[in-house]
Design a protein around this motif. Structure first.
Motif, PDB file in Angstrom:
ATOM      1  N   GLY A  62      -1.942  -3.966  -2.964  1.00 54.25           N
ATOM      2  CA  GLY A  62      -1.196  -4.462  -4.379  1.00 54.25           C
ATOM      3  C   GLY A  62      -1.041  -4.434  -5.744  1.00 54.25           C
ATOM      4  N   GLN A  63      -2.163  -3.400  -6.067  1.00 56.62           N
ATOM      5  CA  GLN A  63      -2.580  -3.278  -7.166  1.00 56.62           C
ATOM      6  C   GLN A  63      -3.273  -1.693  -7.516  1.00 56.62           C
ATOM      7  N   VAL A  64      -2.601  -0.663  -8.232  1.00 47.75           N
ATOM      8  CA  VAL A  64      -3.393   0.622  -8.826  1.00 47.75           C
ATOM      9  C   VAL A  64      -4.887   0.417  -8.545  1.00 47.75           C
ATOM     10  N   ALA A  65      -4.923   1.248  -7.701  1.00 51.06           N
ATOM     11  CA  ALA A  65      -6.385   1.756  -7.428  1.00 51.06           C
ATOM     12  C   ALA A  65      -6.874   2.650  -8.153  1.00 51.06           C
ATOM     13  N   ARG A  66      -6.174   4.021  -8.285  1.00 53.88           N
ATOM     14  CA  ARG A  66      -5.689   5.448  -9.001  1.00 53.88           C
ATOM     15  C   ARG A  66      -4.893   5.753  -9.952  1.00 53.88           C
ATOM     16  N   VAL A  67      -4.531   6.337 -10.779  1.00 52.89           N
ATOM     17  CA  VAL A  67      -3.169   7.419 -11.480  1.00 52.89           C
ATOM     18  C   VAL A  67      -3.932   9.070 -11.526  1.00 52.89           C
ATOM     19  N   GLU A  68      -3.189   9.527 -10.321  1.00 50.81           N
ATOM     20  CA  GLU A  68      -2.931  10.858 -10.691  1.00 50.81           C
ATOM     21  C   GLU A  68      -2.013  11.395 -11.559  1.00 50.81           C
ATOM     22  N   GLY A  69      -2.825  12.565 -12.127  1.00 50.45           N
ATOM     23  CA  GLY A  69      -1.805  13.942 -13.035  1.00 50.45           C
ATOM     24  C   GLY A  69      -0.746  12.727 -14.424  1.00 50.45           C
ATOM     25  N   GLY A  70       0.727  12.607 -14.285  1.00 50.18           N
ATOM     26  CA  GLY A  70       1.631  12.029 -15.883  1.00 50.18           C
ATOM     27  C   GLY A  70       1.024  12.995 -16.600  1.00 50.18           C
ATOM     28  N   GLY A  71       0.331  13.543 -17.190  1.00 51.05           N
ATOM     29  CA  GLY A  71      -0.206  14.326 -18.863  1.00 51.05           C
ATOM     30  C   GLY A  71      -1.041  13.485 -19.263  1.00 51.05           C
ATOM     31  N   GLU A  72       0.395  13.453 -20.998  1.00 50.62           N
ATOM     32  CA  GLU A  72      -0.802  12.186 -22.123  1.00 50.62           C
ATOM     33  C   GLU A  72      -0.621  10.625 -21.015  1.00 50.62           C
ATOM     34  N   CYS A 129       3.373  11.848 -12.052  1.00 48.38           N
ATOM     35  CA  CYS A 129       2.753  10.789 -11.885  1.00 48.38           C
ATOM     36  C   CYS A 129       1.926  10.116 -11.057  1.00 48.38           C
ATOM     37  N   LYS A 130       1.305   9.724 -10.512  1.00 45.17           N
ATOM     38  CA  LYS A 130       1.529   9.553  -8.591  1.00 45.17           C
ATOM     39  C   LYS A 130       0.444   8.343  -8.997  1.00 45.17           C
ATOM     40  N   VAL A 131       0.799   7.125  -8.326  1.00 41.33           N
ATOM     41  CA  VAL A 131       0.097   6.091  -8.888  1.00 41.33           C
ATOM     42  C   VAL A 131       0.203   5.158  -7.636  1.00 41.33           C
ATOM     43  N   PHE A 132      -1.421   4.737  -6.817  1.00 39.53           N
ATOM     44  CA  PHE A 132      -1.739   4.714  -6.164  1.00 39.53           C
ATOM     45  C   PHE A 132      -2.036   3.353  -5.887  1.00 39.53           C
ATOM     46  N   VAL A 133      -1.593   2.618  -4.641  1.00 44.99           N
ATOM     47  CA  VAL A 133      -1.288   0.879  -4.684  1.00 44.99           C
ATOM     48  C   VAL A 133      -2.499   0.909  -3.488  1.00 44.99           C
ATOM     49  N   SER A 151       0.588  -1.439   0.058  1.00 46.10           N
ATOM     50  CA  SER A 151       0.034  -0.081   0.251  1.00 46.10           C
ATOM     51  C   SER A 151       0.518   1.596  -0.125  1.00 46.10           C
ATOM     52  N   GLY A 152       0.395   2.486  -0.657  1.00 48.70           N
ATOM     53  CA  GLY A 152       0.409   3.704  -0.730  1.00 48.70           C
ATOM     54  C   GLY A 152       1.033   4.374  -1.658  1.00 48.70           C
ATOM     55  N   VAL A 153       1.919   5.004  -2.006  1.00 47.44           N
ATOM     56  CA  VAL A 153       1.754   5.634  -3.616  1.00 47.44           C
ATOM     57  C   VAL A 153       3.493   6.092  -4.233  1.00 47.44           C
ATOM     58  N   VAL A 154       3.428   5.342  -4.880  1.00 47.02           N
ATOM     59  CA  VAL A 154       4.849   5.745  -6.100  1.00 47.02           C
ATOM     60  C   VAL A 154       4.409   6.823  -7.221  1.00 47.02           C
ATOM     61  N   ALA A 155       5.778   7.666  -7.198  1.00 44.79           N
ATOM     62  CA  ALA A 155       5.314   8.846  -8.054  1.00 44.79           C
ATOM     63  C   ALA A 155       6.786   8.710  -8.623  1.00 44.79           C
TER      64      ALA A 155
END
Length: 415
Positions: free
Chosen positions: A228-238, A221-225, A204-208
């Protein structure tokens, strides 16, 4: 390379001819005969969605690009030629999983640029010891340990190294490749166990971050986990927008190696170990080979979400025309701390510094070869405003890292 061996070296137009010449000379001096096959591969700047072109499959809206396919791919017909013409060694492609050829050895080579090629000469006994020393605490003390992973771009992730991954029979039930073993993966240490996962992983947590393997550097870009899996993705442009789209499209698909539906499970937390690997100038073009090989740099981590290379989920999805593959975010200056079940805290990486480089066993091997201070000095540190170079990360870099890096390359480095 042995005397009288017949070698086929495949060179792309985006490869540095000085590297090709050096390889041919070195093999010829060993008594081998070398044929070079040249493939035209037009150069271009990288695009934000090139990570999808390079690593994802069956994704709607991703158009193939001939220049990218030639640059990134390997030619199957050249593999056939190598076997039929009796070549004892084929050198083609960047590395990664390679097919087994009948009677022909097969090697990739991550040294196409003259800036990265010197790293190929780093003495093997020392790199071997660095890998062994860095891997030892994970394998020998990591069973059921917890890990906290952070870095200055915003990553803050915790996970458990579940004990079942130490069991050789664990991957048998799905036919998955067993990568998590007592034998380290050279320059690619698995800081997180590989699939299959059952039950739900404790992650759990965030990978950015702003970098991946093949694409143009993207806005922060922030990937919220969760679980064990990606729950949502914030930012990151295209890049982030396309990731969100595929995340939604695959949310109900049950892949064979995972304990629940969805594609983007964390499968890869890979630790680089090479102190002399660098980022080439003009890296973010095809000829510069993107950020692919800096991932080998000591203390660097790349995080991968999706299906694992060569595992059953990929063949399963391809047969059904479903999306498969994985996407990355690079951690340039991570801190990886493992806490054992006995409460011992072991720092494997601290702010981008692989602690194995300071271990007495590594220094002892280096001393037998030359000056340990020079041999173990990292040849390149990722330039990150506010951390390793002057500037403000959020004001100067985060929303347009590609532009900042281009300016850095030309103005600061004079390239």
């Amino acid at each position: 390379i042995k005397e009288a061996e017949k070698v086929l070296l495949v060179e792309k137009a985006t490869d540095d001819p000085a590297v090709t010449a050096a390889l041919v000379q070195a093999m010829s001096e060993r008594g081998a005969s070398v044929d070079v096959f040249h493939i035209d591969a037009p150069n271009r700047s990288l695009e934000y969605l090139d990570e999808f072109r390079g690593l994802m499959h069956n994704v709607p809206g991703i158009e193939r690009d001939h220049a990218f396919d030639v640059w990134q791919g390997r030619k199957k017909w050249l593999e056939d030629v190598a076997v039929k013409q009796g070549y004892l060694l084929l050198i083609q492609g960047e590395g990664g999983p390679l097919p087994q050829l009948d009677g022909t050895r097969y090697e990739g080579i991550p040294w196409y640029h003259r800036a990265t090629f010197p790293a190929a000469g780093f003495t093997w006994p020392l790199w071997d010891q660095i890998n062994k020393t860095a891997w030892s605490p994970i394998w020998t003390k990591g069973q059921n340990a917890t890990v906290r992973l952070t870095d200055p771009e915003g990553t803050d992730l915790t996970f458990t190294l579940k004990g079942e991954h130490w069991d050789p029979q664990h991957p048998v039930r799905t036919g998955s490749r067993r990568r998590f073993t007592d034998q380290y993966y050279l320059g690619h240490l698995y800081g997180y166990p590989t699939p299959p996962y059952d039950p739900i992983p404790d992650v759990s947590g965030v990978v950015a971050g702003t970098l991946n393997h093949y694409g143009r550097p993207f806005p922060h870009c922030k990937v919220f986990v969760e679980g064990g899996q990606v729950a949502r993705v914030e930012g990151g442009g295209e890049y982030g927008e396309k990731w969100r789209e595929v995340l939604h499209e695959t949310r109900n698909i049950q892949y064979p190696e995972y304990p629940g539906p969805g594609l983007f499970w964390l499968w890869e937390c890979a630790i680089g170990t090479h102190p002399k690997m660098v980022r080439p100038p003009y890296a973010f073009t095809l000829a510069g080979h993107a950020a692919m090989f800096e991932r080998l740099s000591s203390g660097y981590i790349h995080m991968g979400f999706g299906t694992a290379n060569g595992n059953p989920s990929e063949a399963w999805a391809e047969e059904r025309g479903l999306p498969w593959g994985h996407l990355h975010i690079h951690l340039q200056l991570p801190t990886y701390t493992l806490t054992t079940t006995e409460g011992e805290a072991i720092t494997v990486i601290e702010k981008g510094r692989l602690t194995a480089l300071d271990d007495p066993s590594v220094i002892d091997v280096a001393s037998q070869i030359g000056d340990p201070a020079e041999l173990l000095q990292r040849a390149w540190t990722p330039p990150l405003p506010g951390s390793t170079v002057p500037g403000d990360y959020w004001a100067d870099y985060a929303q347009a890292p590609d532009q900042w890096l281009e300016r850095y390359d030309t103005e600061i480095n004079g390239r």
